[in-house]
Design an enzyme around this catalytic site. Sequence first.
Site, PDB file in Angstrom:
ATOM      1  N   ASP A  13       0.888  -1.075  -0.040  1.00 34.37           N
ATOM      2  CA  ASP A  13      -0.123  -0.216  -0.047  1.00 34.37           C
ATOM      3  C   ASP A  13       0.855   1.398   0.025  1.00 34.37           C
ATOM      4  O   ASP A  13       0.439   2.368   0.444  1.00 34.37           O
ATOM      5  CB  ASP A  13      -0.964  -0.089   1.045  1.00 34.37           C
ATOM      6  N   LYS A  16       1.502   2.178  -5.233  1.00 40.93           N
ATOM      7  CA  LYS A  16       2.216   1.676  -6.225  1.00 40.93           C
ATOM      8  C   LYS A  16       1.151   2.064  -7.479  1.00 40.93           C
ATOM      9  O   LYS A  16       1.883   2.304  -8.554  1.00 40.93           O
ATOM     10  CB  LYS A  16       2.546   0.219  -6.411  1.00 40.93           C
ATOM     11  N   GLY A  40      -4.727  -4.138  -3.664  1.00 40.80           N
ATOM     12  CA  GLY A  40      -5.672  -3.090  -4.114  1.00 40.80           C
ATOM     13  C   GLY A  40      -4.794  -1.992  -4.220  1.00 40.80           C
ATOM     14  O   GLY A  40      -4.440  -1.288  -3.704  1.00 40.80           O
ATOM     15  N   HIS A  41      -4.643  -1.557  -5.643  1.00 40.54           N
ATOM     16  CA  HIS A  41      -4.107  -0.572  -6.222  1.00 40.54           C
ATOM     17  C   HIS A  41      -4.930   0.531  -6.705  1.00 40.54           C
ATOM     18  O   HIS A  41      -5.689   0.575  -7.426  1.00 40.54           O
ATOM     19  CB  HIS A  41      -3.295  -0.891  -7.425  1.00 40.54           C
ATOM     20  N   GLN A 222       1.847  -5.850  -3.549  1.00 44.04           N
ATOM     21  CA  GLN A 222       2.233  -6.161  -1.994  1.00 44.04           C
ATOM     22  C   GLN A 222       3.591  -5.383  -2.033  1.00 44.04           C
ATOM     23  O   GLN A 222       4.000  -4.204  -2.530  1.00 44.04           O
ATOM     24  CB  GLN A 222       2.450  -7.443  -1.371  1.00 44.04           C
TER      25      GLN A 222
HETATM   26  P1  GDP Z   1      -0.928   0.508  -3.380  1.00 44.35           P
HETATM   27  O1  GDP Z   1      -1.367  -0.924  -2.983  1.00 44.35           O
HETATM   28  O2  GDP Z   1       0.503   0.547  -3.296  1.00 44.35           O
HETATM   29  O3  GDP Z   1      -1.334   0.642  -5.010  1.00 44.35           O
HETATM   30  O4  GDP Z   1      -1.488   1.568  -2.513  1.00 44.35           O
HETATM   31  P2  GDP Z   1      -2.856   1.607  -1.902  1.00 44.35           P
HETATM   32  O5  GDP Z   1      -3.628   2.073  -3.142  1.00 44.35           O
HETATM   33  O6  GDP Z   1      -3.454   0.376  -1.567  1.00 44.35           O
HETATM   34  O7  GDP Z   1      -2.852   2.624  -0.720  1.00 44.35           O
HETATM   35  C1  GDP Z   1      -2.306   3.889  -1.165  1.00 44.35           C
HETATM   36  C2  GDP Z   1      -3.338   4.998  -0.829  1.00 44.35           C
HETATM   37  O8  GDP Z   1      -2.747   6.171  -0.694  1.00 44.35           O
HETATM   38  C3  GDP Z   1      -4.436   5.116  -1.869  1.00 44.35           C
HETATM   39  O9  GDP Z   1      -5.794   5.365  -1.072  1.00 44.35           O
HETATM   40  C4  GDP Z   1      -4.046   6.315  -2.641  1.00 44.35           C
HETATM   41  O10 GDP Z   1      -5.042   6.941  -3.212  1.00 44.35           O
HETATM   42  C5  GDP Z   1      -3.330   7.171  -1.646  1.00 44.35           C
HETATM   43  N1  GDP Z   1      -2.217   7.699  -2.196  1.00 44.35           N
HETATM   44  C6  GDP Z   1      -1.372   7.619  -2.857  1.00 44.35           C
HETATM   45  N2  GDP Z   1      -0.259   8.347  -3.095  1.00 44.35           N
HETATM   46  C7  GDP Z   1      -0.687   9.487  -1.967  1.00 44.35           C
HETATM   47  C8  GDP Z   1      -0.027  10.707  -1.680  1.00 44.35           C
HETATM   48  O11 GDP Z   1       1.010  10.804  -1.919  1.00 44.35           O
HETATM   49  N3  GDP Z   1      -0.807  11.383  -0.439  1.00 44.35           N
HETATM   50  C9  GDP Z   1      -1.939  11.035  -0.083  1.00 44.35           C
HETATM   51  N4  GDP Z   1      -2.414  11.561   0.941  1.00 44.35           N
HETATM   52  N5  GDP Z   1      -2.480   9.918  -0.433  1.00 44.35           N
HETATM   53  C10 GDP Z   1      -1.797   8.982  -1.538  1.00 44.35           C
HETATM   54  P1  IMO Z   2      -0.881  -4.279  -2.355  1.00 41.91           P
HETATM   55  O1  IMO Z   2      -0.509  -4.661  -3.605  1.00 41.91           O
HETATM   56  C1  IMO Z   2      -0.985  -4.707   2.056  1.00 41.91           C
HETATM   57  C2  IMO Z   2      -0.990  -8.904   3.630  1.00 41.91           C
HETATM   58  C3  IMO Z   2      -2.150  -9.249   4.248  1.00 41.91           C
HETATM   59  C4  IMO Z   2      -1.769 -10.305   5.223  1.00 41.91           C
HETATM   60  C5  IMO Z   2      -0.346 -10.934   4.493  1.00 41.91           C
HETATM   61  C6  IMO Z   2      -0.885 -12.251   3.458  1.00 41.91           C
HETATM   62  O2  IMO Z   2      -2.289  -3.510  -2.304  1.00 41.91           O
HETATM   63  O3  IMO Z   2      -0.049  -3.504  -1.533  1.00 41.91           O
HETATM   64  P2  IMO Z   2      -2.499 -12.855   1.578  1.00 41.91           P
HETATM   65  O4  IMO Z   2      -3.726 -12.779   1.456  1.00 41.91           O
HETATM   66  O5  IMO Z   2      -1.553 -12.156   0.573  1.00 41.91           O
HETATM   67  O6  IMO Z   2      -2.123 -14.211   1.788  1.00 41.91           O
HETATM   68  O7  IMO Z   2      -2.156 -12.200   2.860  1.00 41.91           O
HETATM   69  O8  IMO Z   2      -0.046  -9.968   3.126  1.00 41.91           O
HETATM   70  N1  IMO Z   2      -1.298  -8.286   2.064  1.00 41.91           N
HETATM   71  C7  IMO Z   2      -1.216  -6.828   1.967  1.00 41.91           C
HETATM   72  N2  IMO Z   2      -1.040  -5.942   2.731  1.00 41.91           N
HETATM   73  N3  IMO Z   2      -1.170  -4.472   0.691  1.00 41.91           N
HETATM   74  C8  IMO Z   2      -1.436  -5.677  -0.162  1.00 41.91           C
HETATM   75  O9  IMO Z   2      -1.172  -5.444  -1.169  1.00 41.91           O
HETATM   76  C9  IMO Z   2      -1.269  -6.854   0.305  1.00 41.91           C
HETATM   77  N4  IMO Z   2      -1.340  -7.938  -0.036  1.00 41.91           N
HETATM   78  C10 IMO Z   2      -1.426  -8.910   0.926  1.00 41.91           C
HETATM   79  O10 IMO Z   2      -2.987  -8.172   5.003  1.00 41.91           O
HETATM   80  O11 IMO Z   2      -0.877  -9.550   6.222  1.00 41.91           O
HETATM   81 MG    MG Z   3      -2.912  -1.469  -1.969  1.00 45.36          MG
END
Ligand code: GDP
Ligand code: IMO
Ligand code: MG
Length: 421
Positions: A13, A16, A40-41, A222
Site C-alpha cells: 500500500d 504503487k 488493492g491499487h 504487495q
Molecule cells: P498500492 O497498493 O501500493 O497501490 O497503494 P494503495 O492504493 O493500497 O494505498 C495507497 C493509498 O494512498 C490510496 O488510497 C491512494 O489513493 C493514496 N495515495 C497515494 N499517494 C498518495 C499521496 O502522496 N498522498 C496521499 N494523501 N494519499 C496518497
Molecule cells: P497491495 O498490492 C498490504 C498482507 C495481508 C496479510 C499478508 C498475507 O495493495 O500493496 P495474503 O492474502 O497475501 O495471503 O495475505 O499480506 N497483504 C497486503 N498488505 N497490501 C497488499 O497489497 C497486500 N496483499 C497482502 O494483509 O498480512
Molecule cells: Mg494496496
Amino acid sequence: MKVDVLLGLQWGDEGKGKIVDVLTPEYEIIARFQGGPNAGHTLEFEGKKYVLRSVPSGIFQGAKINVIGNGVVIDPALFKSEIESLESSGHQLTKRLLISKKAHLILPTHRLLDACFEESKGDSKIGTTGKGIGPTYTDKVGRNGLRVGDVLHNFEEKYNAAKTKHLKTLAQYGFDTSALPQLEKEWFEGLAKLREFTFIDSEHYINKAIKEGKKILAEGAQGTMLDIDFGSYPFVTSSNTITAGSSIGLGIAPQAIGEVYGIFKAYCTRVGSGPFPTELFDETGDELRKLGFEFGSVTGRPRRCGWIDLVALRYAIMIDGVTQLIMTKSDVLDTFDTIKVCVAYEIEGQQIADFPFEIGDDVKSVFVEMAGWKTDMTKMQKESEFPKAFSDYVAFLEKELNVPIRVISLGPDREQTIIRK
Ligand code: GDP
Ligand code: IMO
Ligand code: MG
C-alpha cells in the site's frame, strides 16, 4: 531495451497504483508480475477513484498494452467484477489486456482453504486478505495448480480433480463448505468473462517486445517486507514481491532489468499480523491513520501505522537493487510538529543497522527526531516551493538510504506528483 520495475519497499500500500499510472505515458506495455486480488491499487484522477486488484495500473493513460504475467494468480469471479466495474465507467479492456496462459487460477476451494487454515492457526493467524492466495501458490509449487491455459482443454476434469482433493482437506479440518455452490456459480460466470480476453505466452510476448525496443514497466504488488523469502516470515504473502520476482513472474532474464523504482511512504503502515518495529499505539498512530486514510482497499481493515523504518528500507533497497526512490504520502505529515525516523534497532542494548532474522518483542527502534514543516504541500507544483524542513527530511532520507528520491507524491491525485530533476 530494458524492462523497468516498480515495486513496494515496505509492507504494501505504498501507492504503487498511483505511481504506475503517473509513469504510464513513458511506457508501451505495463505488466503485473506477481500476487493476485490480495492487491488493492488505488488511482485517482479527474475527480474519480478506481481500485485495481488483478488488472495492471497502466490502463488509464492512453491505449497501452497491459499484461497479467505468469507469476500472477487470478480469481475469475473477482476478475469479472473488476472488469465490469471498469466497463461501466467506460473503460473497455478486452483488446489491450493480455493474460498469460501460465498464470495460476484461484479456485473457489482455495478461498475456503485460506479461511480454514487461518481459522486453524488461532492466535497466530497471518491476517490474510482471504482471497485464497496462499493455497493457490501452495498448489503451484506442489505441482497441483491449474493455469489459465488449462481452461482450453478438458478443464472440467482437471477442475473436479483439484476440487475433490481440496474438499478432502477441508473435511479433515471439519470446515463448513456450504458456501461452495454459490462461490462456484460466480467462479464459472467469471471464467466465461475471462475467456473473452486473449491468453498469451507472455514470456514470448515480453521478450519479443524487449527485442523490438518497446518500453516496458513491470508492476509489483504487495511490498518487499511481505516477500515470501525476505519478508517478515511467516507473516508474508506467498509470492516473490522483490525485483527478482519480476524475472520469474514475466520470464525475463535478470540482465533485462533496467531501472528499479522503489516506492515507500513517508511513514509506515501494515495490514494483518506480524512484526512492525516502529508501530505507534498512541494518538500519533491514530492521527496517521486518520490523515492518511489508512484503511485496507481490499478488506477495509484499519492499517497499523508507525514512523518510517530505515532499517527495513535499507534492507529492501539492497534486496531489490533500487536505482530510484519514490516517496508518497508526505502530505500526511504536513501538520506534525516533529517527525521521527527510525535509523537503527536496539536489541539487548546493542544497536544494529542490518535487518535481523527475527523481529521479536525485544527489538526497539532508535529514532532521530526532525522538525515538521507545518505547511500544506498538497497544491505544490515545483520543488522550489518545498519548505526547508521538508527538503531537510528528503535530504536526510537520501543520505541514509544512499539512493536519490526522484519522485515525490503530495496527494492521491495523479496531478499531485513532483518529478525531481
Ligand atoms: P498500492 O497498493 O501500493 O497501490 O497503494 P494503495 O492504493 O493500497 O494505498 C495507497 C493509498 O494512498 C490510496 O488510497 C491512494 O489513493 C493514496 N495515495 C497515494 N499517494 C498518495 C499521496 O502522496 N498522498 C496521499 N494523501 N494519499 C496518497
Ligand atoms: P497491495 O498490492 C498490504 C498482507 C495481508 C496479510 C499478508 C498475507 O495493495 O500493496 P495474503 O492474502 O497475501 O495471503 O495475505 O499480506 N497483504 C497486503 N498488505 N497490501 C497488499 O497489497 C497486500 N496483499 C497482502 O494483509 O498480512
Ligand atoms: Mg494496496
